[in-house]
Scaffold this motif. Structure first.
Motif, PDB file in Angstrom:
ATOM      1  N   ILE A 400       0.855  -1.180   0.000  1.00 33.67           N
ATOM      2  CA  ILE A 400       0.000   0.000   0.000  1.00 33.67           C
ATOM      3  C   ILE A 400       0.893   1.232   0.000  1.00 33.67           C
ATOM      4  CG2 ILE A 400      -1.840  -1.178   1.255  1.00 33.67           C
ATOM      5  CD1 ILE A 400      -1.005   0.395   3.744  1.00 33.67           C
ATOM      6  N   LEU A 401       0.387   2.319  -0.548  1.00 31.41           N
ATOM      7  CA  LEU A 401       1.098   3.590  -0.493  1.00 31.41           C
ATOM      8  C   LEU A 401       1.069   4.148   0.919  1.00 31.41           C
ATOM      9  CD1 LEU A 401       0.000   5.474  -3.735  1.00 31.41           C
ATOM     10  CD2 LEU A 401       2.338   4.916  -3.084  1.00 31.41           C
ATOM     11  N   LEU A 409       6.326   2.957  -0.223  1.00 27.78           N
ATOM     12  CA  LEU A 409       5.329   1.896  -0.117  1.00 27.78           C
ATOM     13  C   LEU A 409       5.575   1.092   1.149  1.00 27.78           C
ATOM     14  CD1 LEU A 409       5.294   0.467  -3.763  1.00 27.78           C
ATOM     15  CD2 LEU A 409       3.492   1.800  -2.700  1.00 27.78           C
ATOM     16  N   TYR A 410       4.490   0.566   1.722  1.00 27.92           N
ATOM     17  CA  TYR A 410       4.587  -0.453   2.763  1.00 27.92           C
ATOM     18  C   TYR A 410       4.315  -1.804   2.106  1.00 27.92           C
ATOM     19  CZ  TYR A 410       5.094   2.150   7.126  1.00 27.92           C
ATOM     20  OH  TYR A 410       5.591   2.887   8.165  1.00 27.92           O
ATOM     21  N   SER A 411       5.282  -2.699   2.207  1.00 29.51           N
ATOM     22  CA  SER A 411       5.116  -4.056   1.693  1.00 29.51           C
ATOM     23  C   SER A 411       4.707  -4.972   2.840  1.00 29.51           C
ATOM     24  CB  SER A 411       6.428  -4.557   1.068  1.00 29.51           C
ATOM     25  OG  SER A 411       6.850  -3.698   0.033  1.00 29.51           O
ATOM     26  N   PHE A 412       3.629  -5.749   2.628  1.00 28.32           N
ATOM     27  CA  PHE A 412       3.111  -6.653   3.641  1.00 28.32           C
ATOM     28  C   PHE A 412       3.426  -8.091   3.232  1.00 28.32           C
ATOM     29  CE2 PHE A 412       0.916  -2.825   4.541  1.00 28.32           C
ATOM     30  CZ  PHE A 412       0.470  -2.887   5.860  1.00 28.32           C
ATOM     31  N   GLY A 432       8.997   1.164  -2.986  1.00 28.27           N
ATOM     32  CA  GLY A 432       8.726  -0.259  -2.892  1.00 28.27           C
ATOM     33  C   GLY A 432       9.827  -1.140  -3.414  1.00 28.27           C
ATOM     34  N   TYR A 433      11.024  -0.574  -3.715  1.00 29.07           N
ATOM     35  CA  TYR A 433      12.095  -1.371  -4.316  1.00 29.07           C
ATOM     36  C   TYR A 433      12.714  -2.317  -3.289  1.00 29.07           C
ATOM     37  CZ  TYR A 433      16.533  -2.702  -6.312  1.00 29.07           C
ATOM     38  OH  TYR A 433      17.590  -3.431  -6.757  1.00 29.07           O
TER      39      TYR A 433
END
Length: 743
Positions: A400-401, A409-412, A432-433
């Motif tokens: 999600i942004l 980005l937050y990566s879950f 998000g990289y």
């Protein structure tokens, strides 16, 4: 000069000029050419001095000189605009030159008392290099050799140009040889860039040289320091939809301007560009381009290999760093039971915020890394995360942004263990990289968190087993082992002598959840709902006990004051239970029956039984309310004190048996019709409205009931017996049906 006739002298000079011209092209350097030229002229012409004057910008300077004539040499450099332009265009003599007043060169020679002199222009393809001057302190008759001297001047210019070209090529070869010998994979890429730009700048006489390397991940050319000269360009050149290099570097492989760019390629792949610039009004030639191409072809592989080598070293260091962190994380799982230490170490490892969620997307540990508040969550973060999770069913990853931001980005990442979902690990990253080492680190973090979750689960399972044993000993009609109950109570830090109320809960799945699922899957859904309710209830009130006893979900809630036993308290709690159930996204209905309050150990069984009977009545008569307190059930509370016996079965079956048998398997529930009719005190109009049927349909049903039961519903005694039977059936319906099967 010794006397000789004119023809012999001209023949000798002509032969000397030819011989000298042939000899000049054999030399490798401009210095050798000029040294030979001046020495040859003095020896053959017996002159007092010979000089080569070079055109450098706005001045004439002495490039080579033979003869001791300080009065002339000390006058240099001379401004070009003060001298006659004929010096660069044709051969001049002391007789044909401009007057000393009009030409500074003529004036200097006059003041130095040079009696005889002549000049030879040095021209190469209309480019004026300067001129050669020959002087005599005495008068010497000059022959008409102007044409020969002008041609000889061109030969000298060609020889000088060739010598310069040889020197340039030699510099190039020396530069390439130096790069080959001194650049190695072990050298930092900055050192290699510095040497390359230095060779490029000096080899082309540029004021500035730099390298841009292409970053595939960010799709841009990035300036790679250091540069030769002061860097004034952009640090990044973003590549848009147009991938033609000349859009971003207008002087790409285009000599003739003050800038020049050549690509650095390896295996037809562009890895960067070499760029040079000049601040002076000097343009770059095709020779400069060839020199840059030679450099770029030779060093592109070296730079790429060095970059790959440095990346490999960095990856190795990161892996070693990761192994060190792994040991620290494993130690953390041994030393502590919570996740705070793990999230703190992970945020330090990733150098970014890390959030750990349980399987219901509730945060259990937060570390914001560089924030003053290390537990601060962005506004509306949870709502966005829960919504995105619902869209990504079946995936172990979603993102999600960051709220109120655009780039991060937050990566879950799902955390699994033992074949089930345990929680989520959220990591904030720019754009998000995530590279390969980051992926490996995330896998390590997921495994560590999984170990900690499983460890917690084992502890909780042990506590649940102990709790089950405790509840099994507490909720019995006659307590035999009071000492064991008190020991368990101490284990859970729970006060059994404080007043409590026991609520018995039921979880019923909606039809869409039941469709296509087996009994195990249905139980798994119910357990998921119950686990979420338990975890949230214990956060809200740690003094409450949640247990599963005799296939029933039980809440034991402490009575803190009079508000705790009020209907409003239970109404609010029931709404909260429904909200927690909805968080699982599983459609269900919650029912709850609440028993009376306890004052000693023996009261817990009584409150438990009251809760069961209240739940039975809720499920049969009060589904629209969802919950009920036993103390507010009126006559039900009195009937509760009648011990369940065979007499209850016989009475209910005698009063309602034919009606129950008739209604079984049919769409029409005559028992419900009878109950609604009795509740409305025999009022046909109100009963029809409550049942949403026509009056005539109700009258037909009532006739059918009277026929089946062989009674008159207008009889008050009959109504009383039927109402009592219905209430007993509500309380003991399951037991009565089992007893009927045995009859």
């Amino acid at each position: 000069m010794p006397y000789m006739n004119k023809d012999r002298l001209m023949k000798k000079l002509e032969n000397h000029l030819r011989s000298t011209a042939r000899q000049l092209i054999k030399f490798d350097t401009e210095e050798e050419v000029l040294q030979y030229l001046t020495a040859a002229f003095r020896s053959e012409l017996y002159c007092d001095f010979v000089g080569v004057i070079q055109n450098e910008g706005s001045h004439y300077v002495i490039k080579a000189w033979s003869g001791n004539q300080s009065a002339v040499t000390e006058a240099f450099p001379i401004e070009i605009h003060t001298c006659s332009p004929k010096l660069l265009q044709q051969s001049l003599t002391y007789e044909r030159a401009d007057s000393p007043e009009a030409c500074q060169m003529s004036n200097i020679l006059k003041e130095a008392k040079v009696k005889t002199w002549f000049t030879v222009p040095l021209n190469d393809n209309d480019f004026n290099l300067g001129f050669c001057i020959v002087g005599f302190l005495n008068y010497v008759p000059l022959l008409d050799m102007e044409t020969h001297f002008e041609e000889f001047g061109k030969d000298i210019a060609v020889a000088m140009a060739m010598a310069r070209e040889k020197k340039s090529q030699l510099n190039k070869m020396e530069g390439i040889e130096w790069l080959s010998k001194n650049l190695s994979l072990n050298a930092p890429i900055e050192q290699q860039i510095a040497e390359l730009t230095l060779r490029a700048g000096k080899g082309t006489n540029a004021d500035f040289a730099c390298i841009y390397l292409f970053d595939e991940k960010k799709n841009c050319f990035v300036y790679q320091p250091p540069s030769y000269g002061e860097f004034i360009g952009p640090n990044k050149i973003m590549i848009e939809e147009n991938y033609l290099l000349n859009k971003y570097f207008p002087f790409l492989e285009k000599p003739g301007g003050s800038q020049l760019t050549v690509p650095l390629t390896i295996d037809l792949k562009t890895i960067g560009v070499l760029h040079i610039e000049n601040q002076k009004e000097v343009v770059f030639t095709e020779n400069d381009q060839r020199m840059l191409e030679l450099l770029s072809n030779h060093v592109a592989a070296i730079i790429e290999n060095a970059r790959l080598f440095n990346n490999e070293k960095e990856q190795k260091n990161r892996l070693q760093y990761l192994l060190d962190y792994q040991q620290a994380l494993v130690k953390e799982t041994v030393d502590v039971e919570n996740f705070d230490g793990i999230t703190y170490k992970l945020s330090s490892l990733f150098q970014s915020p890390v959030i750990l969620f349980d399987r219901f997307m509730q945060p259990i540990s937060v570390d914001m890394y560089d924030s003053e508040d290390r537990t601060q969550l962005p506004e509306a973060f949870l709502e966005i995360a829960i919504r995105e999770k619902s869209y990504s069913k079946g995936d172990d990853y979603f993102s999600i942004l960051v709220p109120n931001e655009t780039s991060d980005l937050y990566s879950f990442w799902m955390i699994n263990g033992g074949g089930s979902l345990l929680g989520f690990l959220a990591l904030r990253r720019p754009s998000g990289y995530i590279d390969e080492i980051d992926h490996l680190t995330i896998e390590l973090a997921r495994n560590i968190c999984s170990i900690q979750f499983i460890k917690q689960k084992l502890v909780l399972d042990a506590k649940e087993q102990a709790k089950d044993s405790f509840i099994a000993k507490l909720l019995v009609e006659r307590i035999d082992d009071k000492e064991a109950i008190l020991q368990y109570a101490n284990l859970f830090q729970w006060d059994p002598f404080q007043s409590h109320q026991i609520a018995v809960m039921s979880i019923s799945l909606e039809d869409r959840e039941l469709k296509g699922s087996n009994l195990l899957e249905q139980n798994a859904k119910k357990n998921l709902i119950w686990d979420n309710i338990k975890s949230n209830l214990l956060k809200k009130d740690p003094k409450s006990l949640c247990a599963y006893h005799d296939e029933k979900n039980i809440l034991i809630v402490p009575i803190k004051d009079e508000t705790t036993i009020s209907k409003k308290f239970w109404f609010d709690l029931y709404d909260q239970l429904k909200k927690w159930a909805n968080e699982t996204s599983i459609s269900c209905k919650i029912g709850m029956g609440i028993g009376g309050k306890t004052s000693n150990l023996s009261d817990y069984y009584l409150s438990y039984q009251q809760g069961i009977q209240a739940l039975n009545i809720v499920n049969s008569r009060l589904q629209h309310l969802g919950f009920s307190l036993f103390d507010e059930l009126g006559s039900y509370a009195i009937l509760h004190h009648l011990n369940y016996s065979k007499a209850v079965d016989l009475f209910v079956m005698k009063q309602l048996g034919p009606l129950l048998s008739y209604s079984e398997g049919k769409n029409t529930d005559l028992c419900n019709t009878l109950h609604t009719f009795l509740q409305n005190n025999g009022n046909v109009k109100n009963t029809a409205e409550d049942l949403f049927i026509h009056r005539s349909s109700l009258l037909y049903r009532l006739e059918r009931i009277e026929s089946l039961l062989d009674v008159q519903l207008s009889d008050a005694e009959v109504r009383f017996n039927l109402m009592m039977a219905l209430k007993l059936y509500d309380m003991y319906g399951g037991k009565i049906e089992k007893a009927a099967l045995l009859m």
